[in-house]
Design a protein around this motif. Structure first.
Motif, PDB file in Angstrom:
ATOM      1  N   THR A 143      58.936  56.030   0.203  1.00 53.75           N
ATOM      2  CA  THR A 143      58.420  56.226   1.562  1.00 53.75           C
ATOM      3  C   THR A 143      59.442  56.966   2.430  1.00 53.75           C
ATOM      4  O   THR A 143      59.074  57.770   3.284  1.00 53.75           O
ATOM      5  CB  THR A 143      58.059  54.874   2.211  1.00 53.75           C
ATOM      6  OG1 THR A 143      59.140  53.941   2.032  1.00 53.75           O
ATOM      7  CG2 THR A 143      56.789  54.302   1.611  1.00 53.75           C
ATOM      8  N   GLN A 144      60.726  56.689   2.204  1.00 53.24           N
ATOM      9  CA  GLN A 144      61.767  57.422   2.941  1.00 53.24           C
ATOM     10  C   GLN A 144      61.740  58.905   2.586  1.00 53.24           C
ATOM     11  O   GLN A 144      61.824  59.770   3.469  1.00 53.24           O
ATOM     12  CB  GLN A 144      63.144  56.831   2.611  1.00 53.24           C
ATOM     13  CG  GLN A 144      63.388  55.469   3.225  1.00 53.24           C
ATOM     14  CD  GLN A 144      64.660  54.812   2.700  1.00 53.24           C
ATOM     15  OE1 GLN A 144      65.286  55.323   1.787  1.00 53.24           O
ATOM     16  NE2 GLN A 144      65.027  53.677   3.262  1.00 53.24           N
TER      17      GLN A 144
ATOM     18  N   TRP B 119      57.273  51.762  10.672  1.00 52.52           N
ATOM     19  CA  TRP B 119      55.989  52.360  11.072  1.00 52.52           C
ATOM     20  C   TRP B 119      55.053  51.295  11.638  1.00 52.52           C
ATOM     21  O   TRP B 119      54.432  51.497  12.685  1.00 52.52           O
ATOM     22  CB  TRP B 119      55.325  53.049   9.880  1.00 52.52           C
ATOM     23  CG  TRP B 119      56.079  54.234   9.361  1.00 52.52           C
ATOM     24  CD1 TRP B 119      56.998  54.984  10.033  1.00 52.52           C
ATOM     25  CD2 TRP B 119      55.993  54.804   8.060  1.00 52.52           C
ATOM     26  NE1 TRP B 119      57.486  55.984   9.239  1.00 52.52           N
ATOM     27  CE2 TRP B 119      56.893  55.910   8.016  1.00 52.52           C
ATOM     28  CE3 TRP B 119      55.252  54.510   6.920  1.00 52.52           C
ATOM     29  CZ2 TRP B 119      57.058  56.697   6.886  1.00 52.52           C
ATOM     30  CZ3 TRP B 119      55.425  55.298   5.783  1.00 52.52           C
ATOM     31  CH2 TRP B 119      56.313  56.383   5.766  1.00 52.52           C
TER      32      TRP B 119
ATOM     33  N   ILE C 269      54.490  60.407  13.724  1.00 52.31           N
ATOM     34  CA  ILE C 269      55.060  59.455  12.769  1.00 52.31           C
ATOM     35  C   ILE C 269      56.532  59.215  13.081  1.00 52.31           C
ATOM     36  O   ILE C 269      57.024  58.083  12.988  1.00 52.31           O
ATOM     37  CB  ILE C 269      54.869  59.962  11.325  1.00 52.31           C
ATOM     38  CG1 ILE C 269      53.375  59.956  10.973  1.00 52.31           C
ATOM     39  CG2 ILE C 269      55.652  59.106  10.329  1.00 52.31           C
ATOM     40  CD1 ILE C 269      53.044  60.496   9.612  1.00 52.31           C
TER      41      ILE C 269
ATOM     42  N   THR D  31      58.319  55.694  13.928  1.00 50.03           N
ATOM     43  CA  THR D  31      59.509  55.303  13.163  1.00 50.03           C
ATOM     44  C   THR D  31      60.649  54.914  14.097  1.00 50.03           C
ATOM     45  O   THR D  31      61.304  53.884  13.889  1.00 50.03           O
ATOM     46  CB  THR D  31      59.966  56.455  12.248  1.00 50.03           C
ATOM     47  OG1 THR D  31      58.872  56.904  11.443  1.00 50.03           O
ATOM     48  CG2 THR D  31      61.089  56.010  11.336  1.00 50.03           C
TER      49      THR D  31
ATOM     50  N   TYR E 146      66.955  58.685  13.086  1.00 59.21           N
ATOM     51  CA  TYR E 146      65.535  58.767  13.446  1.00 59.21           C
ATOM     52  C   TYR E 146      65.339  59.504  14.775  1.00 59.21           C
ATOM     53  O   TYR E 146      64.317  60.187  14.963  1.00 59.21           O
ATOM     54  CB  TYR E 146      64.923  57.367  13.519  1.00 59.21           C
ATOM     55  CG  TYR E 146      64.800  56.683  12.183  1.00 59.21           C
ATOM     56  CD1 TYR E 146      64.410  57.395  11.048  1.00 59.21           C
ATOM     57  CD2 TYR E 146      65.072  55.324  12.034  1.00 59.21           C
ATOM     58  CE1 TYR E 146      64.298  56.770   9.818  1.00 59.21           C
ATOM     59  CE2 TYR E 146      64.957  54.687  10.803  1.00 59.21           C
ATOM     60  CZ  TYR E 146      64.580  55.422   9.700  1.00 59.21           C
ATOM     61  OH  TYR E 146      64.469  54.803   8.477  1.00 59.21           O
TER      62      TYR E 146
ATOM     63  N   PHE F 212      58.757  60.628   4.150  1.00 54.44           N
ATOM     64  CA  PHE F 212      58.987  60.883   5.577  1.00 54.44           C
ATOM     65  C   PHE F 212      59.822  62.149   5.770  1.00 54.44           C
ATOM     66  O   PHE F 212      59.501  63.008   6.602  1.00 54.44           O
ATOM     67  CB  PHE F 212      59.682  59.672   6.203  1.00 54.44           C
ATOM     68  CG  PHE F 212      60.065  59.858   7.643  1.00 54.44           C
ATOM     69  CD1 PHE F 212      59.095  60.009   8.622  1.00 54.44           C
ATOM     70  CD2 PHE F 212      61.401  59.872   8.021  1.00 54.44           C
ATOM     71  CE1 PHE F 212      59.442  60.171   9.952  1.00 54.44           C
ATOM     72  CE2 PHE F 212      61.764  60.033   9.350  1.00 54.44           C
ATOM     73  CZ  PHE F 212      60.784  60.188  10.315  1.00 54.44           C
TER      74      PHE F 212
END
Length: 467
Positions: free
Chosen positions: A369-370, A98, A78, A82, A53, A373
């Motif tokens: 969702t991963q 999030w 975002i 994260t 990340y 992103f």
């Protein structure tokens, strides 16, 4: 030491952002944030996910400077949430990261004063901070000082002149408030917090689907028969639709914008309904014990076939969209069609994996969702205005020059450089000139905090023109 580092960070925050537009400042802020988080949460950065990340956050920061687009700025924000959320708890889903990241950024300062070491016990506010006494300590002396200053002004002309000469114009109260905001932000993220019970519950939920205690062979057989019949008929129907669609593409030569637009839009509407219903049906039948039923092989195979046929349907829509683009050029809506096609493919593939590996609904939500992103970061690395303009000028058979001119200034240089090669009216070329020089003027006036990669490109080009 902690307060000093937060104060330094808050002053840097004001230096970077106060009364400035977004540019180089956001990239520098990202680096400061990583250093700041690492200073207070060094152990967390030994975790592989945190490093990933962090890398994602650095990439978005780089492309905020390089691309300077709204999408890159959104991706950077975002990525910030994260990273902060992941530091608060590494072993949670990205959407929980999030939530924790946003919660930390907005409310961690207050949260730490109403909880003890992350537990649900409430702090005795009077014991920790005597707010009433603090208000008295500041408010009462201030009131009396103001009253006596007013009295003394009337009683002594010299004192009155002295007070009147005192000016607070040198203090920029907006800057002070902005610095306080920076202090509040860095104080919040110095020790990220978690939203409970969402965080702990998410850690306990696995992706695996398990057989329930109530396992009825009779009921599952009936459900399997219904699913087999339904999916068998739907497979035949979609095969017929694909066959007719392929025939239409081969035999019909649509060349007008109206025909091609109708093909794409009607296909997308069909695709939206078809994919949504397909996924809902699959999730319904494979929501529980039918996954463990020994005689579900035919149903599973029909499900796999239907997913593959839906992917074929997506391919046909992509062909129609590409025909439309080749003839009439790129636009954001036509790129949006491709984005939707990609997302639907991802949804179908993850649904396929859910059935194949016997996963639950949480698995779908987590993995999608991963992927979303990652795709956001990838899309933010592209200068879409420049890409649209370059494709339309060099490849498309027809394009709308007004549409290109009305895009953001990120295509201003390309339009200006190819102005002489564009078949356009004098009015359109004049608009290109106006757009370019207006953009140059804005770039030249930018302060260093607002710089982007384009600033150096423009500066280099203008200096050559002057010489």
């Amino acid at each position: 030491m902690k307060h000093i580092s937060i104060l330094i960070a808050s002053f840097l925050f004001s230096l970077l952002f106060f009364d400035k537009s977004i540019g180089l400042n956001l990239s520098i802020f990202s680096i400061i944030t990583i250093v700041f988080l690492g200073f207070y949460n060094l152990k967390a950065f030994k975790n592989q996910r945190i490093r990933f990340y962090t890398l994602a956050y650095i990439i978005t920061a780089i492309f905020v400077f390089v691309q300077h687009s709204g999408l890159s700025i959104i991706a950077n924000c975002i990525a910030f949430f994260t990273l902060v959320g992941a530091i608060s708890e590494q072993n949670t889903s990205i959407y929980v990261n999030w939530l924790n990241g946003m919660f930390t950024t907005i409310a961690a300062f207050f949260y730490r004063y109403i909880s003890v070491n992350g537990s649900e016990e409430k702090v005795d506010w009077k014991k920790n901070i005597d707010i009433l006494h603090l208000a008295k300590l500041i408010g009462i002396p201030l009131v009396f000082i103001i009253v006596f200053v007013l009295l003394y002004k009337n009683g002594n002309p010299v004192f009155n002149d002295l007070i009147n000469t005192i000016s607070f114009d040198f203090i920029n109260f907006q800057w002070v408030l902005f610095t306080i905001l920076g202090y509040y932000l860095f104080s919040n993220i110095s020790k990220p917090v978690q939203i409970e019970p969402i965080t702990s519950q998410d850690k306990q939920i696995t992706d695996k689907l398990y057989k329930s205690e109530h396992f009825s062979e009779v009921q599952l057989k009936k459900e399997k028969q219904l699913g087999t019949t339904l999916l068998g008929l739907l497979n035949l129907l979609i095969l017929l639709y694909i066959a007719t669609d392929v025939t239409y593409l081969i035999t019909t030569n649509a060349t007008t914008g109206t025909e091609l637009s109708s093909q794409v839009h009607n296909g997308i509407n069909t695709l939206i309904a078809s994919i949504f219903i397909a996924i809902v049906i699959i999730l319904y039948f494979f929501r529980g014990n039918l996954n463990f039923y020994s005689e579900n092989k035919i149903l599973k195979n029909l499900t796999y076939v239907w997913i593959i046929l839906n992917v074929c349907l997506i391919g046909l829509i992509a062909i129609k969209n590409q025909n439309y683009i080749a003839l009439y050029g790129l636009t954001y809506k036509r790129i949006g069609v491709y984005v939707y096609i990609l997302l639907t493919c991802v949804g179908l593939i993850t649904t396929f994996l859910k059935v194949l590996n016997i996963k639950n609904m949480v698995y779908l939500f987590r993995i999608n969702t991963q992927i979303a992103f990652i795709l956001l970061i990838v899309f933010s690395t592209i200068n879409w205005d420049h890409t649209i303009t370059k494709y339309n000028l060099n490849t498309a058979q027809n394009f709308d020059i007004s549409y290109l001119i009305n895009l953001s200034n990120r295509n201003a240089v390309l339009l200006y450089e190819q102005k002489d090669n564009i078949i356009a009216s004098h009015e359109h070329k004049k608009r290109i000139d106006t757009k370019y020089w207006s953009y140059v003027e804005d770039v030249v006036q930018n302060e260093w905090q607002e710089y982007s990669y384009e600033t150096f490109v423009i500066s280099k080009k203008t200096s050559k023109l002057r010489n």
